[in-house]
Design a protein around this motif. Sequence first.
Motif, PDB file in Angstrom:
ATOM      1  N   ILE A 106      36.064 -83.245  32.257  1.00  0.00           N
ATOM      2  CA  ILE A 106      37.137 -83.911  32.765  1.00  0.00           C
ATOM      3  C   ILE A 106      38.598 -83.373  32.492  1.00  0.00           C
ATOM      4  O   ILE A 106      38.571 -83.194  31.399  1.00  0.00           O
ATOM      5  CB  ILE A 106      37.421 -85.619  32.617  1.00  0.00           C
ATOM      6  CG1 ILE A 106      35.925 -86.013  32.969  1.00  0.00           C
ATOM      7  CG2 ILE A 106      38.288 -86.195  33.398  1.00  0.00           C
ATOM      8  CD1 ILE A 106      35.810 -87.434  32.711  1.00  0.00           C
ATOM      9  N   ASN A 107      39.185 -82.815  33.379  1.00  0.00           N
ATOM     10  CA  ASN A 107      40.557 -82.290  33.184  1.00  0.00           C
ATOM     11  C   ASN A 107      41.568 -83.194  33.260  1.00  0.00           C
ATOM     12  O   ASN A 107      41.639 -84.087  34.426  1.00  0.00           O
ATOM     13  CB  ASN A 107      40.918 -80.936  33.933  1.00  0.00           C
ATOM     14  CG  ASN A 107      40.172 -79.662  33.782  1.00  0.00           C
ATOM     15  OD1 ASN A 107      39.690 -79.623  32.379  1.00  0.00           O
ATOM     16  ND2 ASN A 107      40.307 -78.753  34.480  1.00  0.00           N
ATOM     17  N   TYR A 108      42.644 -83.509  32.406  1.00  0.00           N
ATOM     18  CA  TYR A 108      43.792 -84.336  32.469  1.00  0.00           C
ATOM     19  C   TYR A 108      45.007 -83.388  32.630  1.00  0.00           C
ATOM     20  O   TYR A 108      45.136 -82.545  31.677  1.00  0.00           O
ATOM     21  CB  TYR A 108      43.782 -85.234  31.286  1.00  0.00           C
ATOM     22  CG  TYR A 108      42.690 -85.944  30.854  1.00  0.00           C
ATOM     23  CD1 TYR A 108      42.192 -87.308  31.587  1.00  0.00           C
ATOM     24  CD2 TYR A 108      41.396 -85.339  30.183  1.00  0.00           C
ATOM     25  CE1 TYR A 108      41.101 -87.916  31.234  1.00  0.00           C
ATOM     26  CE2 TYR A 108      40.247 -86.000  30.219  1.00  0.00           C
ATOM     27  CZ  TYR A 108      40.208 -87.500  30.618  1.00  0.00           C
ATOM     28  OH  TYR A 108      39.046 -87.943  30.400  1.00  0.00           O
ATOM     29  N   ILE A 109      45.576 -83.846  33.805  1.00  0.00           N
ATOM     30  CA  ILE A 109      46.930 -82.898  34.283  1.00  0.00           C
ATOM     31  C   ILE A 109      48.117 -83.728  34.154  1.00  0.00           C
ATOM     32  O   ILE A 109      48.046 -84.726  34.752  1.00  0.00           O
ATOM     33  CB  ILE A 109      46.516 -82.308  35.519  1.00  0.00           C
ATOM     34  CG1 ILE A 109      45.320 -81.342  35.111  1.00  0.00           C
ATOM     35  CG2 ILE A 109      47.648 -81.426  36.091  1.00  0.00           C
ATOM     36  CD1 ILE A 109      44.460 -81.329  36.422  1.00  0.00           C
ATOM     37  N   ALA A 110      49.260 -83.054  33.686  1.00  0.00           N
ATOM     38  CA  ALA A 110      50.696 -83.875  33.823  1.00  0.00           C
ATOM     39  C   ALA A 110      50.923 -84.109  35.406  1.00  0.00           C
ATOM     40  O   ALA A 110      50.959 -83.179  35.996  1.00  0.00           O
ATOM     41  CB  ALA A 110      51.547 -83.128  33.223  1.00  0.00           C
ATOM     42  N   ALA A 111      51.054 -85.346  35.668  1.00  0.00           N
ATOM     43  CA  ALA A 111      51.477 -85.450  36.936  1.00  0.00           C
ATOM     44  C   ALA A 111      52.956 -85.548  37.503  1.00  0.00           C
ATOM     45  O   ALA A 111      53.409 -85.380  38.524  1.00  0.00           O
ATOM     46  CB  ALA A 111      51.030 -86.986  37.660  1.00  0.00           C
ATOM     47  N   ARG A 112      53.823 -85.337  36.406  1.00  0.00           N
ATOM     48  CA  ARG A 112      55.270 -85.109  36.242  1.00  0.00           C
ATOM     49  C   ARG A 112      55.576 -84.707  34.971  1.00  0.00           C
ATOM     50  O   ARG A 112      54.910 -84.557  34.011  1.00  0.00           O
ATOM     51  CB  ARG A 112      55.880 -86.748  36.715  1.00  0.00           C
ATOM     52  CG  ARG A 112      55.422 -87.631  35.560  1.00  0.00           C
ATOM     53  CD  ARG A 112      56.523 -88.955  35.929  1.00  0.00           C
ATOM     54  NE  ARG A 112      56.075 -89.782  35.021  1.00  0.00           N
ATOM     55  CZ  ARG A 112      56.251 -89.911  33.527  1.00  0.00           C
ATOM     56  NH1 ARG A 112      56.957 -89.041  32.862  1.00  0.00           N
ATOM     57  NH2 ARG A 112      55.792 -91.315  33.091  1.00  0.00           N
ATOM     58  N   ASN A 113      57.003 -84.301  34.769  1.00  0.00           N
ATOM     59  CA  ASN A 113      57.431 -83.894  33.560  1.00  0.00           C
ATOM     60  C   ASN A 113      57.030 -85.192  32.423  1.00  0.00           C
ATOM     61  O   ASN A 113      57.715 -86.307  32.926  1.00  0.00           O
ATOM     62  CB  ASN A 113      58.915 -83.284  33.734  1.00  0.00           C
ATOM     63  CG  ASN A 113      58.884 -82.151  34.245  1.00  0.00           C
ATOM     64  OD1 ASN A 113      57.972 -80.962  34.422  1.00  0.00           O
ATOM     65  ND2 ASN A 113      59.978 -81.906  35.031  1.00  0.00           N
ATOM     66  N   ILE A 114      56.926 -84.868  31.332  1.00  0.00           N
ATOM     67  CA  ILE A 114      56.739 -86.042  30.441  1.00  0.00           C
ATOM     68  C   ILE A 114      57.582 -85.558  29.043  1.00  0.00           C
ATOM     69  O   ILE A 114      57.625 -84.460  28.752  1.00  0.00           O
ATOM     70  CB  ILE A 114      55.143 -85.937  30.203  1.00  0.00           C
ATOM     71  CG1 ILE A 114      54.517 -86.354  31.203  1.00  0.00           C
ATOM     72  CG2 ILE A 114      55.183 -87.007  29.004  1.00  0.00           C
ATOM     73  CD1 ILE A 114      52.839 -86.353  31.027  1.00  0.00           C
ATOM     74  N   GLU A 115      58.179 -86.828  28.518  1.00  0.00           N
ATOM     75  CA  GLU A 115      59.061 -86.438  27.356  1.00  0.00           C
ATOM     76  C   GLU A 115      58.104 -86.577  26.179  1.00  0.00           C
ATOM     77  O   GLU A 115      57.140 -87.296  26.126  1.00  0.00           O
ATOM     78  CB  GLU A 115      60.195 -87.753  27.474  1.00  0.00           C
ATOM     79  CG  GLU A 115      61.110 -87.489  28.388  1.00  0.00           C
ATOM     80  CD  GLU A 115      61.783 -86.084  28.500  1.00  0.00           C
ATOM     81  OE1 GLU A 115      62.182 -85.623  27.385  1.00  0.00           O
ATOM     82  OE2 GLU A 115      62.099 -85.469  29.652  1.00  0.00           O
ATOM     83  N   GLU A 116      58.611 -85.981  25.152  1.00  0.00           N
ATOM     84  CA  GLU A 116      57.951 -86.348  23.821  1.00  0.00           C
ATOM     85  C   GLU A 116      58.007 -87.798  23.341  1.00  0.00           C
ATOM     86  O   GLU A 116      58.970 -88.532  23.578  1.00  0.00           O
ATOM     87  CB  GLU A 116      58.565 -85.376  22.559  1.00  0.00           C
ATOM     88  CG  GLU A 116      58.091 -85.498  21.370  1.00  0.00           C
ATOM     89  CD  GLU A 116      58.873 -84.780  20.132  1.00  0.00           C
ATOM     90  OE1 GLU A 116      59.714 -83.807  20.475  1.00  0.00           O
ATOM     91  OE2 GLU A 116      58.559 -84.920  19.004  1.00  0.00           O
ATOM     92  N   GLY A 117      56.913 -88.147  22.916  1.00  0.00           N
ATOM     93  CA  GLY A 117      56.856 -89.635  22.515  1.00  0.00           C
ATOM     94  C   GLY A 117      56.305 -90.518  23.616  1.00  0.00           C
ATOM     95  O   GLY A 117      55.894 -91.497  23.342  1.00  0.00           O
ATOM     96  N   GLU A 118      56.222 -90.075  24.722  1.00  0.00           N
ATOM     97  CA  GLU A 118      55.880 -90.960  25.795  1.00  0.00           C
ATOM     98  C   GLU A 118      54.277 -91.156  25.822  1.00  0.00           C
ATOM     99  O   GLU A 118      53.506 -90.107  25.297  1.00  0.00           O
ATOM    100  CB  GLU A 118      55.897 -90.454  27.223  1.00  0.00           C
ATOM    101  CG  GLU A 118      57.231 -90.800  27.967  1.00  0.00           C
ATOM    102  CD  GLU A 118      57.287 -90.215  29.349  1.00  0.00           C
ATOM    103  OE1 GLU A 118      56.624 -90.800  30.324  1.00  0.00           O
ATOM    104  OE2 GLU A 118      58.002 -89.277  29.676  1.00  0.00           O
ATOM    105  N   GLU A 119      53.787 -92.410  26.207  1.00  0.00           N
ATOM    106  CA  GLU A 119      52.311 -92.638  26.272  1.00  0.00           C
ATOM    107  C   GLU A 119      51.694 -91.654  27.299  1.00  0.00           C
ATOM    108  O   GLU A 119      52.354 -91.848  28.287  1.00  0.00           O
ATOM    109  CB  GLU A 119      51.903 -93.976  26.236  1.00  0.00           C
ATOM    110  CG  GLU A 119      50.301 -94.124  26.246  1.00  0.00           C
ATOM    111  CD  GLU A 119      49.863 -95.560  25.983  1.00  0.00           C
ATOM    112  OE1 GLU A 119      50.721 -96.536  26.015  1.00  0.00           O
ATOM    113  OE2 GLU A 119      48.569 -95.446  25.699  1.00  0.00           O
TER     114      GLU A 119
END
Length: 160
Positions: free
Chosen positions: A105-118
């Motif tokens: 299973i590949n998990y891919i960022a759906a948007r830009n994510i900030e450091e510390g975000e869940e």
Amino acid sequence: MDRNDVLSTPVAPCHKIIHTPYTGEAVARGVFAARKIARGELVEAAHCIFISRQEYTNHLRFTTLEHYIFHAKGDYLLALGVGSLFNHSSRPCLDFRIHREQLVINYIAARNIEEGEELTITYGTVWFEDRNMQSRREDGEDPMHHHMDDPDSFLGAVML
Ligand SMILES: C[S@@+](CC[C@H](N)C(=O)[O-])C[C@H]1O[C@@H](n2cnc3c(N)ncnc32)[C@H](O)[C@@H]1O
């Protein structure tokens, strides 16, 4: 993407596991961004254990593992490592893609994510309802499955 691309994990992990009291388990964990993550980045590739429908129906669905198993078109997959620790959000920042043949299973960022975000995925709209549970995140309306690769593939066995 070729066969080996799917099998490889990201070179440097971009996430860390942190205590998430809101999820309520005795040891409650979630996965958080250890740095900024760009939209489209591969966050994790989880190798999985294959579970047949029969094994799931007769045994595993009565166990704790039932909360960790992905439903993949009539088969069931248990994601190893970090792949089993993503919590649910109705507005997840990760997409996931089930590569059934490779058991990955590949998990891919759906948007830009900030450091510390869940780092969250969606378990689908009825996962909590089916278990008489409630999501304890306040994420607003579920924009439905547009962020999911395949609406028939989600965590749990809502279709049974
Ligand atoms: C795949 S596990 C996720 C990792 C889990 N938090 C752990 O520490 O093992 C699924 C379980 O996490 C909890 N969980 C995940 N997302 C949640 C949410 N939005 N609200 C409440 N509990 C959640 C539920 O107890 C669910 O059975």
